[in-house]
Design an enzyme around this catalytic site. Structure first.
Site, mmCIF file in Angstrom:
data_model
loop_
_atom_site.group_PDB
_atom_site.id
_atom_site.type_symbol
_atom_site.label_atom_id
_atom_site.label_comp_id
_atom_site.label_asym_id
_atom_site.label_seq_id
_atom_site.Cartn_x
_atom_site.Cartn_y
_atom_site.Cartn_z
ATOM 1 N N ASP A 129 37.425 39.877 49.424
ATOM 2 C CA ASP A 129 37.519 41.178 48.422
ATOM 3 C C ASP A 129 36.895 42.259 49.122
ATOM 4 O OD1 ASP A 129 37.609 42.727 46.091
ATOM 5 O OD2 ASP A 129 35.792 41.862 45.068
ATOM 6 N N GLU B 108 42.601 41.175 49.178
ATOM 7 C CA GLU B 108 43.221 41.905 48.207
ATOM 8 C C GLU B 108 43.355 43.024 48.686
ATOM 9 O OE1 GLU B 108 41.776 41.857 43.724
ATOM 10 O OE2 GLU B 108 40.851 43.563 44.777
ATOM 11 N N ASP C 91 31.721 39.863 43.395
ATOM 12 C CA ASP C 91 32.616 40.141 44.457
ATOM 13 C C ASP C 91 32.713 38.629 45.221
ATOM 14 O OD1 ASP C 91 32.107 43.252 44.877
ATOM 15 O OD2 ASP C 91 30.393 42.286 44.427
#
Length: 160
Positions: free
Chosen positions: A10, A70, A143
């Site tokens: 992330d 991502e 996260d």
């Protein structure tokens, strides 16, 4: 499908989440998760170097077969988007140098893969990560849970 270790990332600038899942016989299991934090008082270049070195350390210690990261999505703050984009660049560079295959997913693709609903809330995604990986508690910080969701998204994609 052979056994694979998938590392989810992330991306961020101040906090980068990571989560490693092991995929064996179409079943995912939790291996590790956490975050990399950078000091907001340090200059941009030092923070980028720190992210790069920390990611290289994760690669060496966790030995992932593939990485799922991502994709950037719309940010209200352009400066934040630029900083995250730069951090994402050094993260991708670290994996590319080690010849680890990189796969990218949008936030909506991750939500869809984990919950079946592309507009799921953060809490719904975290709860599904906990259930899918048979964890007692939702992984913390957020996260790290997001990174595990990204890894699970990729695990589902490679099974299709």
């Amino acid at each position: 499908m052979r056994d694979k270790k998938i590392l989810g990332i992330d991306p961020g600038f101040g906090i980068i989440g990571y989560g490693l899942v092991d995929v064996q016989n179409k079943a995912e299991s939790f291996v590790d998760c956490g975050v990399i934090r950078t000091d907001p008082k340090k200059p941009l270049s030092e923070r980028l170097l720190e992210i790069y070195e920390e990611i290289r350390g994760l690669i060496d210690s966790l030995k992932p077969d593939e990485v799922a990261i991502e994709e950037l999505y719309f940010f209200r703050n352009v400066t934040t988007a630029i900083f995250v984009g730069e951090a994402r660049g050094v993260i991708i560079l670290a994996f590319e140098q080690k010849k680890i295959p990189i796969y990218e997913y949008t936030p909506m693709e991750v939500k869809m893969a984990v919950t079946g609903y592309g507009k799921a809330t953060k809490r719904q995604v975290q709860e599904m990560v906990r259930i899918m990986l048979k964890m007692e508690n939702i992984p913390r910080p957020d996260d790290a849970a997001d990174a595990l969701a990204i890894a699970l998204c990729h695990a589902h994609q490679i099974r299709l």
